[in-house]
Design an enzyme around this catalytic site. Structure first.
Site, PDB file in Angstrom:
ATOM      1  N   HIS A   1       0.876  -1.175   0.000  1.00 19.57           N
ATOM      2  CA  HIS A   1       0.000   0.000   0.000  1.00 19.57           C
ATOM      3  C   HIS A   1       0.914   1.227   0.000  1.00 19.57           C
ATOM      4  CE1 HIS A   1      -2.396  -2.986   2.284  1.00 19.57           C
ATOM      5  NE2 HIS A   1      -3.475  -2.367   1.858  1.00 19.57           N
TER       6      HIS A   1
ATOM      7  N   GLU B   1     -10.849  -6.282  -4.864  1.00 23.30           N
ATOM      8  CA  GLU B   1     -10.721  -7.427  -3.943  1.00 23.30           C
ATOM      9  C   GLU B   1     -11.978  -7.521  -3.080  1.00 23.30           C
ATOM     10  OE1 GLU B   1      -6.976  -7.588  -1.837  1.00 23.30           O
ATOM     11  OE2 GLU B   1      -7.909  -8.610  -0.145  1.00 23.30           O
TER      12      GLU B   1
ATOM     13  N   HIS C   1     -11.382 -14.080   2.768  1.00 28.82           N
ATOM     14  CA  HIS C   1     -12.566 -13.235   2.599  1.00 28.82           C
ATOM     15  C   HIS C   1     -13.736 -14.085   2.102  1.00 28.82           C
ATOM     16  CE1 HIS C   1      -9.831  -9.453   1.882  1.00 28.82           C
ATOM     17  NE2 HIS C   1      -9.626 -10.040   3.049  1.00 28.82           N
TER      18      HIS C   1
ATOM     19  N   ASP D   1      -4.950 -13.331  -3.362  1.00 28.89           N
ATOM     20  CA  ASP D   1      -4.278 -13.066  -2.090  1.00 28.89           C
ATOM     21  C   ASP D   1      -4.328 -14.379  -1.317  1.00 28.89           C
ATOM     22  OD1 ASP D   1      -3.531 -10.502  -2.458  1.00 28.89           O
ATOM     23  OD2 ASP D   1      -4.870  -9.604  -0.978  1.00 28.89           O
TER      24      ASP D   1
ATOM     25  N   ASP E   1     -10.965 -12.642   9.662  1.00 31.54           N
ATOM     26  CA  ASP E   1      -9.907 -12.646   8.651  1.00 31.54           C
ATOM     27  C   ASP E   1      -8.565 -12.779   9.363  1.00 31.54           C
ATOM     28  OD1 ASP E   1      -8.730 -12.340   6.193  1.00 31.54           O
ATOM     29  OD2 ASP E   1      -8.996 -10.175   6.067  1.00 31.54           O
TER      30      ASP E   1
ATOM     31  N   ASP F   1      -5.880 -14.201   8.232  1.00 32.01           N
ATOM     32  CA  ASP F   1      -4.734 -14.055   7.319  1.00 32.01           C
ATOM     33  C   ASP F   1      -3.603 -15.023   7.624  1.00 32.01           C
ATOM     34  OD1 ASP F   1      -5.802 -11.966   5.754  1.00 32.01           O
ATOM     35  OD2 ASP F   1      -5.209 -10.482   7.248  1.00 32.01           O
TER      36      ASP F   1
ATOM     37  N   ASP G   1      -0.931 -12.527   1.310  1.00 33.51           N
ATOM     38  CA  ASP G   1      -1.534 -11.537   2.203  1.00 33.51           C
ATOM     39  C   ASP G   1      -1.779 -12.273   3.526  1.00 33.51           C
ATOM     40  OD1 ASP G   1      -2.863  -9.539   3.462  1.00 33.51           O
ATOM     41  OD2 ASP G   1      -4.374  -9.214   1.910  1.00 33.51           O
TER      42      ASP G   1
HETATM   43  C1  XLS Z   1      -7.802  -6.824   4.017  1.00 35.38           C
HETATM   44  C2  XLS Z   1      -7.297  -6.958   2.659  1.00 35.38           C
HETATM   45  C3  XLS Z   1      -6.135  -6.024   2.315  1.00 35.38           C
HETATM   46  C4  XLS Z   1      -5.989  -5.918   0.840  1.00 35.38           C
HETATM   47  C5  XLS Z   1      -5.147  -4.771   0.393  1.00 35.38           C
HETATM   48  O1  XLS Z   1      -8.489  -7.659   4.544  1.00 35.38           O
HETATM   49  O2  XLS Z   1      -6.946  -8.286   2.426  1.00 35.38           O
HETATM   50  O3  XLS Z   1      -4.982  -6.449   2.949  1.00 35.38           O
HETATM   51  O4  XLS Z   1      -5.456  -7.069   0.287  1.00 35.38           O
HETATM   52  O5  XLS Z   1      -5.638  -3.574   0.843  1.00 35.38           O
HETATM   53 NI    NI Z   2      -5.962  -9.005   0.670  1.00 31.60          NI
HETATM   54 NI    NI Z   3      -7.778  -9.691   3.990  1.00 28.23          NI
END
Ligand code: XLS
Ligand code: NI
Ligand code: NI
Length: 473
Positions: free
Chosen positions: A136, A267, A306, A331, A342, A344, A374
């Protein structure tokens, strides 16, 4: 996930509570030199399939040059690391302070600190054999007091990024703008009720696209974490969606004007941080793009965590986007089935990576997109080595998923079964239905002539067995 992205702000409010164990050479008055190694003792990660089981700093399955179905593993997998989790993540969560202290990061918002982080990032990408990275705008450069100063910081940081990209050969998979962390975006960016905020988002994205072009990004992502609502009582849904459509039209126009050739991507995510997000899931976003005439200019960047947050299975959105020719990039992370949010996590389940690679093989590859991690190490995983092990584990899981998906493809049994399942549409009344020639009257005639249809088995268990039979790697 967001905790990492909030760091700029969280850090201000929490730094007085930050643990005093922070190990920073700069705080101790020691300077970092550009030639310093950030990960001393960690080598370029080798492919060593026969290494002893306690060696976790090697690939056992990911062999980038190995050719599989006419293409190298590196080409099939197109791995990318994300800067926000891995180089801005602190391990802070809504209940706890930062746990992760990197020796080069003194916690300040200075350009010097930002440059050290970036250098550390490129050493990491190189040692991992990662060919792509993502960021970002606000991950890599501190905000200034004005747009001019903020953009100047970005110029300085992207000069260094370009230098490091050229030196290492690591390329930019995609760039994105952080339109969700700063308080000014708390009611949304392009869907904010305040046109001043909309204008700010436009100004920020204008610069973001310029930076993406400068760094040769292969894509540009929009993730709308604040584009949605907390309550419908204060929200004009139609107006907000019209504004979002107008925003993306401006993005397309400016992209064309400056000659940025990267793929624009949206996304999807159904919620978190906002109660309801407009980019709910793949089908919702595809329908949004079609409604506003944007579907030829955008594709989707799908994040499986997601997808599961939207109540679907891990691979659902990847498959849906792919089948409509809209899968642009992934991602590649995973959630925890026993947690709702989330998280991740690094994808380590071979079944999941196989399902994703099956979809990628069926669409003939993912370029110009990639598998962007991600993902973040758990807040308890505080060692530098953990960052390496996490990526190695995920890359090996994807290499195995690729091999299993190729096995499934080569066996061809499942593909044939699916084809047979729909074979009644290959001729006769079925083909009239598919080519749009059939009418309700004809269907009625068909039933009168052929009687009621006989139920057929869906054979789910057989498909599950066929799938398991291919998990050989
Ligand atoms: C958040 C998103 C973010 C996007 C980029 O949940 O995954 O990380 O990939 O802004
Ligand atoms: Ni993402
Ligand atoms: Ni995410």
């Amino acid at each position: 996930m967001l905790a990492a992205l909030f760091k700029g702000w969280i850090y201000c409010t929490m730094s007085s509570f930050a643990p005093s164990t922070k190990r920073s050479r700069t705080e101790n008055g020691m300077e970092w030199k550009d030639s310093d190694e950030f990960f001393p003792g960690i080598p370029v990660i080798p492919y060593s399939p026969d290494a002893s089981p306690d060696n976790v700093l090697c690939f056992r399955h990911y062999n980038p040059t190995q050719v599989v179905m006419g293409r190298s593993m590196a080409d099939w997998l197109r791995f990318s690391a994300c800067f926000w989790h891995s180089f801005r993540g602190t391990g802070a969560d809504p209940f706890g302070f930062p746990t992760i202290n990197r020796p080069w990061d003194d916690g300040t918002d200075t350009i010097e600190n930002a440059k050290r982080r970036l250098r550390a990032g490129f050493e990491f990408f190189t040692k991992m054999g990662l060919k792509y990275w993502t960021f970002h705008d606000r991950d890599i450069a501190p905000m200034g007091d004005t747009l001019e100063q903020t953009n100047k910081n970005l110029d300085e940081m992207t000069d260094l990024a370009l230098e490091l990209q050229n030196k290492t050969g690591v390329k930019l998979l995609w760039a994105t703008c952080n339109l969700f962390a700063h308080p000014m975006y708390s009611n949304g960016a392009s869907t904010s009720p305040d046109a001043h905020v909309f204008a700010m988002a436009g100004a920020q994205v204008k610069k973001g696209l310029e930076v993406a072009k400068k760094l040769g990004a292969e894509g540009f992502v929009f993730w709308g974490g604040r584009e949605g609502y907390q309550t419908l009582l204060n929200t004009d849904v139609r107006r907000e969606l019209d504004h979002m459509g107008a925003f993306f039209k401006m993005v397309v126009a400016y992209k064309k004007k400056i000659g940025f050739t990267g793929q624009l991507l949206i996304e999807p995510k159904p919620k978190e941080p906002t109660k309801h997000q407009y980019d709910y899931d793949a089908q919702t976003v595809i329908s949004f793009l079609k409604t506003y005439g944007l579907d030829t200019d955008f594709k989707l960047n799908i994040e499986p965590n997601h997808t599961t947050l939207a109540g679907h299975g891990h691979e659902h959105d990847v498959v849906v986007a792919s089948k409509f020719g809209m899968l642009g990039s992934i991602d590649s992370n995973t959630g925890s089935p026993d947690l709702g949010w989330d998280t991740d996590q690094f994808p380590m389940e071979i079944k999941n990576t196989t399902l994703i690679m099956k979809a990628i093989i069926e669409q003939g590859g993912l370029a110009p997109g990639g598998l962007n991690f991600d993902c973040k190490v758990r807040r308890e995983s505080i060692d530098l080595q953990d960052l390496f092990i996490a990526h190695i584990g995920a890359m090996d899981s994807f290499a195995r998923g690729l091999m299993c998906a190729v096995e499934l493809f080569n066996q061809g049994v499942m593909e044939k079964c699916v084809k047979d399942r729909y074979s009644s549409y290959d001729s006769g009344i079925g083909s009239s239905i598919e080519n749009g020639k059939a009418s309700l009257e004809q269907l009625e005639e068909y039933i009168k002539a052929n009687g009621f249809p006989t139920p057929t088995s869906g054979q789910q268990e057989m498909y599950e067995v066929l799938f398991n039979n291919a998990l050989k790697y």
